[in-house]
Motif scaffolding. Structure first.
Motif, mmCIF file in Angstrom:
data_model
loop_
_atom_site.group_PDB
_atom_site.id
_atom_site.type_symbol
_atom_site.label_atom_id
_atom_site.label_comp_id
_atom_site.label_asym_id
_atom_site.label_seq_id
_atom_site.Cartn_x
_atom_site.Cartn_y
_atom_site.Cartn_z
ATOM 1 N N SER A 199 -35.755 25.271 7.458
ATOM 2 C CA SER A 199 -35.978 25.970 8.727
ATOM 3 C C SER A 199 -35.728 27.462 8.621
ATOM 4 C CB SER A 199 -35.090 25.371 9.821
ATOM 5 O OG SER A 199 -33.723 25.435 9.457
ATOM 6 N N GLY A 200 -34.804 27.862 7.761
ATOM 7 C CA GLY A 200 -34.516 29.274 7.596
ATOM 8 C C GLY A 200 -35.702 30.055 7.064
ATOM 9 N N TRP A 201 -36.537 29.380 6.270
ATOM 10 C CA TRP A 201 -37.692 30.042 5.653
ATOM 11 C C TRP A 201 -38.955 29.856 6.475
ATOM 12 C CZ3 TRP A 201 -35.901 33.127 2.072
ATOM 13 C CH2 TRP A 201 -34.635 32.824 1.542
ATOM 14 N N HIS A 202 -39.091 28.725 7.138
ATOM 15 C CA HIS A 202 -40.259 28.486 7.973
ATOM 16 C C HIS A 202 -40.173 29.195 9.313
ATOM 17 C CE1 HIS A 202 -41.714 25.629 5.151
ATOM 18 N NE2 HIS A 202 -40.987 24.598 5.522
ATOM 19 N N LEU A 203 -38.956 29.452 9.799
ATOM 20 C CA LEU A 203 -38.788 29.872 11.191
ATOM 21 C C LEU A 203 -38.150 31.245 11.386
ATOM 22 C CD1 LEU A 203 -37.609 26.412 12.495
ATOM 23 C CD2 LEU A 203 -39.391 27.750 13.628
ATOM 24 N N LEU A 204 -37.490 31.807 10.375
ATOM 25 C CA LEU A 204 -36.635 32.959 10.627
ATOM 26 C C LEU A 204 -36.938 34.153 9.724
ATOM 27 C CD1 LEU A 204 -33.218 31.091 10.949
ATOM 28 C CD2 LEU A 204 -34.715 31.863 12.811
ATOM 29 N N GLN A 205 -36.742 35.333 10.286
ATOM 30 C CA GLN A 205 -36.752 36.577 9.523
ATOM 31 C C GLN A 205 -35.398 36.752 8.823
ATOM 32 O OE1 GLN A 205 -37.927 39.851 12.083
ATOM 33 N NE2 GLN A 205 -39.523 38.607 13.064
ATOM 34 N N VAL A 227 -50.639 25.375 2.020
ATOM 35 C CA VAL A 227 -51.608 26.467 1.865
ATOM 36 C C VAL A 227 -52.986 25.933 1.515
ATOM 37 C CG1 VAL A 227 -52.211 28.509 0.531
ATOM 38 C CG2 VAL A 227 -49.850 28.171 1.279
ATOM 39 N N TRP A 228 -53.098 25.121 0.480
ATOM 40 C CA TRP A 228 -54.423 24.680 0.033
ATOM 41 C C TRP A 228 -54.947 23.481 0.816
ATOM 42 C CZ3 TRP A 228 -55.370 19.781 -1.833
ATOM 43 C CH2 TRP A 228 -54.269 19.029 -2.244
ATOM 44 N N TYR A 229 -54.066 22.536 1.159
ATOM 45 C CA TYR A 229 -54.540 21.305 1.800
ATOM 46 C C TYR A 229 -55.161 21.588 3.162
ATOM 47 C CZ TYR A 229 -54.660 16.399 3.208
ATOM 48 O OH TYR A 229 -55.082 15.154 3.613
ATOM 49 N N TYR A 230 -54.580 22.542 3.904
ATOM 50 C CA TYR A 230 -55.049 22.827 5.253
ATOM 51 C C TYR A 230 -55.801 24.154 5.352
ATOM 52 C CZ TYR A 230 -52.004 18.985 6.550
ATOM 53 O OH TYR A 230 -51.418 17.746 6.651
ATOM 54 N N PRO A 238 -55.938 25.976 9.791
ATOM 55 C CA PRO A 238 -55.556 27.311 9.314
ATOM 56 C C PRO A 238 -54.154 27.737 9.737
ATOM 57 C CG PRO A 238 -57.810 27.340 10.141
ATOM 58 C CD PRO A 238 -57.235 26.001 10.514
ATOM 59 N N THR A 239 -53.685 27.288 10.899
ATOM 60 C CA THR A 239 -52.337 27.666 11.346
ATOM 61 C C THR A 239 -51.292 27.153 10.370
ATOM 62 O OG1 THR A 239 -53.009 27.697 13.671
ATOM 63 C CG2 THR A 239 -50.653 27.490 13.205
ATOM 64 N N MET A 240 -51.421 25.895 9.941
ATOM 65 C CA MET A 240 -50.478 25.336 8.984
ATOM 66 C C MET A 240 -50.599 26.037 7.635
ATOM 67 S SD MET A 240 -48.508 23.016 10.317
ATOM 68 C CE MET A 240 -47.987 21.874 9.042
ATOM 69 N N SER A 241 -51.826 26.337 7.223
ATOM 70 C CA SER A 241 -52.016 27.029 5.952
ATOM 71 C C SER A 241 -51.364 28.416 5.981
ATOM 72 C CB SER A 241 -53.511 27.150 5.649
ATOM 73 O OG SER A 241 -53.736 27.781 4.414
ATOM 74 N N ARG A 242 -51.543 29.130 7.088
ATOM 75 C CA ARG A 242 -50.921 30.461 7.213
ATOM 76 C C ARG A 242 -49.401 30.350 7.221
ATOM 77 N NH1 ARG A 242 -55.257 31.329 10.866
ATOM 78 N NH2 ARG A 242 -53.917 30.818 12.636
#
Length: 296
Positions: free
Chosen positions: A231-237, A270-273, A278-282
């Motif tokens: 969560s620290g990497w997916h959600l936070l600066q 990144v590649w699968y979606y 595109p939102t998940m890939s980004r």
């Protein structure tokens, strides 16, 4: 999003509700736009939501998964300090939809994809409180027994090799291979703790830069203590990420392993979606960028 995806419409949902749960018949049925990759979600009236598995599977096996997820969700609801959906009912195949499906309570709020809390220290503190409460829950002797994230990092070598091959034209694969060669060697020291398992923006609800609820709780179970640190990497600066780490008192090894699990997940997104979601890939790209920046 998937080659074996099963489509479900509001009309199908209305028939299923009328035939199987007539007490809810007549309530407004609203399909929800979602970045989710596992279920199609429909709101039923004001207080319920129905979740329909997107990928075709054996109905008996799918039912067993839904029953297991319902038990996990009910258990998490007993320990969470924040609102989470609670299981209400399980539906059967019908009306052209070939698999079991589930109904749970509806939670208000905005998913973190749409209400970005990444710069909020208060949100980071809330997230740490949620993770800490789960870690304090009893494992009752259970240990990680799956093949997804949460066990042994090196067991994901084959999947990562596929990710690297699929990402040749998308990412700096040579650099990312070197990063994985470091991550896969990180030793495991802590015993399993109870974990959410998938703390990504689409599973977190935000109200006013604070955590207001957590979704997709069916994966609650024992895992590597570092798993929910994704969560620290997916959600936070960086600043709020440091708040999360300090609040949870993570040592260097645990923090690095959390980074490793986030890396493993992001590489696949990144590649699968790339075309289908595109939102998940980004999101995967953003997480990789944050991880690489932290290693410079």
């Amino acid at each position: 999003m998937h080659d074996d995806q099963v489509d479900v419409t509001a009309d199908i949902v209305a028939i299923l509700i009328r035939e199987q749960f007539p007490q809810w018949s007549g309530r407004a049925i609203q399909p929800l736009l979602s970045t989710g990759t596992v279920h199609a979600i429909f709101r039923i009236g004001d207080g319920l939501s129905a979740r329909f598995p997107l990928r075709l599977g054996d109905p008996t096996e799918t039912l067993a998964v839904l029953e297991r997820e319902a038990r996990a969700s009910a258990e998490l609801a007993q320990v969470s300090r924040f609102p989470v959906p609670e299981p209400v009912a399980l539906g059967k195949p019908g009306a052209g939809y070939p698999m079991p499906w589930s109904v749970q309570t509806w939670l208000p709020g905005t998913v973190a994809f749409d209400a970005d809390p990444s710069g909020s220290d208060a949100f980071a503190e809330d997230l740490a409180a949620f993770i800490a409460a789960l870690r304090d829950a009893e494992t009752r002797g259970r240990r990680f027994s799956g093949d997804n994230r949460g066990g042994v990092l090196a067991h994901h070598d084959d999947w990562m090799e596929k990710c690297f091959e699929e990402s040749e034209v998308l990412l700096d694969v040579p650099r990312l291979r070197r990063v994985w060669s470091h991550f896969r060697e990180l030793p495991r020291t802590g015993a399993d703790v109870m974990s959410h398992g998938d703390l990504i923006p689409g599973n977190v609800l935000v109200t006013g830069d604070r955590l207001s609820g957590v979704l997709d709780t069916g994966g609650f179970g024992p895992a590597d203590p570092a798993l929910d640190l994704v969560s620290g990497w997916h959600l936070l600066q960086p600043g709020p990420r440091d708040v999360l780490r300090r609040t949870l008192a993570c040592d260097d090894l645990e923090w690095e392993r959390g980074k490793a699990w986030a890396f493993e997940q992001a590489m696949g997104l990144v590649w699968y979606y790339a075309e289908s979601n595109p939102t998940m890939s980004r999101m995967g790209r953003r997480t990789l960028d944050r991880i690489l920046a932290s290693m410079e």
